[in-house]
Structures are given as C-alpha cells and as structure tokens.
Write a protein that holds these residues in place. Structure first.
Motif, PDB file in Angstrom:
ATOM      1  N   PHE C  51       0.839  -1.204   0.000  1.00  0.00           N
ATOM      2  CA  PHE C  51       0.000   0.000   0.000  1.00  0.00           C
ATOM      3  C   PHE C  51       0.869   1.247   0.000  1.00  0.00           C
ATOM      4  N   ILE C  52       0.250   2.366  -0.332  1.00  0.00           N
ATOM      5  CA  ILE C  52       0.952   3.651  -0.378  1.00  0.00           C
ATOM      6  C   ILE C  52       0.341   4.565   0.664  1.00  0.00           C
ATOM      7  N   ASN C  53       1.187   5.066   1.551  1.00  0.00           N
ATOM      8  CA  ASN C  53       0.744   6.071   2.501  1.00  0.00           C
ATOM      9  C   ASN C  53       1.962   6.754   3.104  1.00  0.00           C
ATOM     10  N   ASP C  54       1.808   7.334   4.260  1.00  0.00           N
ATOM     11  CA  ASP C  54       2.821   8.179   4.880  1.00  0.00           C
ATOM     12  C   ASP C  54       3.796   7.335   5.704  1.00  0.00           C
ATOM     13  N   GLU C  56       5.121   7.546   8.728  1.00  0.00           N
ATOM     14  CA  GLU C  56       5.058   8.234  10.022  1.00  0.00           C
ATOM     15  C   GLU C  56       4.692   7.178  11.069  1.00  0.00           C
ATOM     16  N   TRP C 116       3.974  13.084  -0.382  1.00  0.00           N
ATOM     17  CA  TRP C 116       4.192  12.223   0.778  1.00  0.00           C
ATOM     18  C   TRP C 116       4.057  10.744   0.466  1.00  0.00           C
ATOM     19  N   GLU C 117       3.857  10.392  -0.774  1.00  0.00           N
ATOM     20  CA  GLU C 117       3.603   8.988  -1.102  1.00  0.00           C
ATOM     21  C   GLU C 117       4.859   8.124  -0.929  1.00  0.00           C
TER      22      GLU C 117
END
Lengths: 139, 139, 139
Positions: C51-54, C56, C116-117
């Motif tokens: 998956f693609i996200n931050d 953090e 941010w990806e």
C-alpha cells in the motif's frame, strides 16, 4: 506505445467530500488519442481516494456515515498520528478503505465501463487544494 | 503492443457469493497470445468485487460473517440509498472493502502468481446476471 | 514495449509489520530502463499487502490498532479458516482492507508521486520469508 499524463486539482468544500470526475477523465482520454490500453487514476495525496461506484447522493451519505462510524475523526486524541500536530489520522484510515487508485480498461477510445460505473475523487481531509494523477498507456 | 478484451458473465445463487474464476482468466490469457504485460480483471457492476485470496471455504465463510458484521444488510432502512427503492446499500459498501479490480503481472505467458493466489468474483447483490471485464495489454 | 520483473523478499520481525520499500522499488525502476509506463507492486502472499501512505510511525501505530480492533487476531477460534490448523484468518481479512497491490505511474524515469507517497509492504502474518512482485511495462 503512447503515453499520456495529466494532473487534476480539486478543492473540496468540506472535510469529507466526493466529486464525480468522470467527465474530466473522459476529456483526458480524448486528449491522449489512445484507443486501446490502461488508464490509471490515483490520488496524489495520502488522505484521499479515487474510487468507482454509483453517482447517487443517498449512497454517498451512507458511505460517509459508515466511514465515520468505523474510523471516527473525533476524539482526535485517540490517534498517535495526531500527536504530530495533525488532526487527520482518521482520513489516512478512510483512504485505505476506499482505495488510492483505479485502473480502467480503454477500448475503442472509450472508458470500458459497466452501466453504472462512475469515477470519484474521495476527499477525507479537505478544504485545501489537492491533486489527482491521470496516466494512460496504450496505442 | 497487443491488447485483448473479454466479458465474463456470472449469476450468483445467493446475495453474497464468491466464485473462483482463475481458470476462466487463464483461458483468456491463452486466447490473448500475450506473454509479457499486465492483466486487469474488474467487476463491471458496483455491488461486486474482484479480489485475490485463498480458495478455502472456511476463509470465505469468515469473510462473509465479517463483512456482514461491519456493513450489515438489515435493517435496510438504515441506509439512505435504499430510499431509492433498492435494498443493496450494504453491497455497495462491501464491494469497496473487498475492491473493484485486480492487476496481475503476465510473465512468460502465465499469471505471475505466488503459491496460493486465486482470483475471485465477489458478489454482494446476487441472484441476477452480472459481468466481469478482462483486459490484457502487452506483447 | 519493455518489460521488467523482480521478486523482493522480506522477513518481518513480528506478526504485523510495515516496511518502507520505496527505495527498493526505485532501484527496480532504474534497473528496468523504463521511462514511461506503469509499475505494479503486489504481495505474492495472501496475508500481506502493498500500500501507499505516509512514513510516520504514529500513523503506522494507528493502522495496527485500528486493524486489530475491526479484525482481531484473538480469539483464533472465532474463525472457521483457523479450523484448518492455521491461526491467520485475521491476516487474510486485514490484507483485504489494506489491499494487495499498487500501480504507480512512471514518468520521465521516475515514480510519479505526490509529496508524501511512500510504498509499504504490509505484513499481517510475519516471522517468515515472504515475497513481493515488481512488474514494470512501458518504454
């Protein structure tokens, strides 16, 4: 092989908002001159989705109520991500449920869609300008 | 670049039903004569999914129980979409969770799969004929 | 049309674990010499996601807590899949929520990403070696 790229910008009027972007995507396809291939549409931001479903306001209401019930915005203190100064941890979760992207077949120069398929930009942390990417490859 | 397109029709015997369509997809790939590329399989209807997971009946039972628990069909009056005369608002939600489409790599003329990957048509508003689209591009 | 394929192996140190694989994917893209096209990254196993996200750590904590709350691992006896001797039915559910794959546009030889990806391998039944597939087509 031909390829085409475009960014589309949106500024959702509320935190959670769905915008039908099918006609903008059709314009991209026309501009690309691609007749057979694959079209990718993805949110470029990580608190937003692109998804395909029905353009029916009752359904959109149901999606919002349901998403809020399983990944509530408040209290914002329940999420460690919000310790960074953000208040959008729930938006990162909602986007994963609804998905980042869709791939649409291109056949005879058209979006190869079933009878009710429409493309939506799904915003979960709106009220600022954000982008969608359209990439088409084919011939 | 080669391209291939086919529609597959299904008539699920119950409201919620999962059908293993891997062999039909393999037949499409053979028919396409494409050896390297990408294969898209998507539901053409918006209350159905295409997804990849295990062909194990206990797991499919678990998926159905879990989906029903987080997006229940009844009472149908809880959903505004159902005010239109439909009773399938839950099916639109379940489809978003399970996904509309899968993309499979094609390598050496085969579905490039891990050991347990199988493709399923996931129906959430069955008992009528509905379609899946297969599009392959490559060479 | 050019095409490229690579398998990446991971051995997650815990049952649920997220690994940022963006730099490995960039290396694949460089190796492919493809400048315009589409890149597919998918889990080859059915209890894992891409998956693609931050990137953090607070958000990753929130994802884990939230996934565990809506699809809990224990008690394992609540799932029929676990009657087969497995204890990972919850991992099959979590993977469906987070997704099997991502498709990334390739433009000018780069991952065509928003600010941010980042690409993650999401493991839900770890502590053993498992694979991700990278396939790129284009020119």
């Amino acid at each position: 092989m031909k390829h085409y790229r475009k960014e589309l910008w949106f500024d959702a009027p509320s935190r959670m908002h769905f915008t039908n972007i099918t006609s903008e995507i059709k314009d991209c396809l026309t501009e690309s001159n691609i007749n057979e291939g694959l079209l990718l549409v993805n949110a470029m931001h990580i608190t937003a989705s692109v998804f395909i479903n029905d353009d029916e306001s009752g359904l959109h209401h149901d999606y919002k109520v349901w998403l809020e019930s399983i990944a509530p915005h408040a209290p914002t203190s329940q999420y460690r991500h919000n310790d960074t100064g953000e208040d959008n941890a729930d938006a990162h979760i909602k986007r994963q449920i609804m998905g980042r992207e869709v791939i649409v077949a291109i056949t005879n120069g058209k979006l190869d869609f079933g009878p009710w398929e429409q493309i939506f930009y799904g915003e979960f942390d709106g009220r600022r300008k954000k982008r969608v990417l359209v990439k088409i490859i084919g011939e």
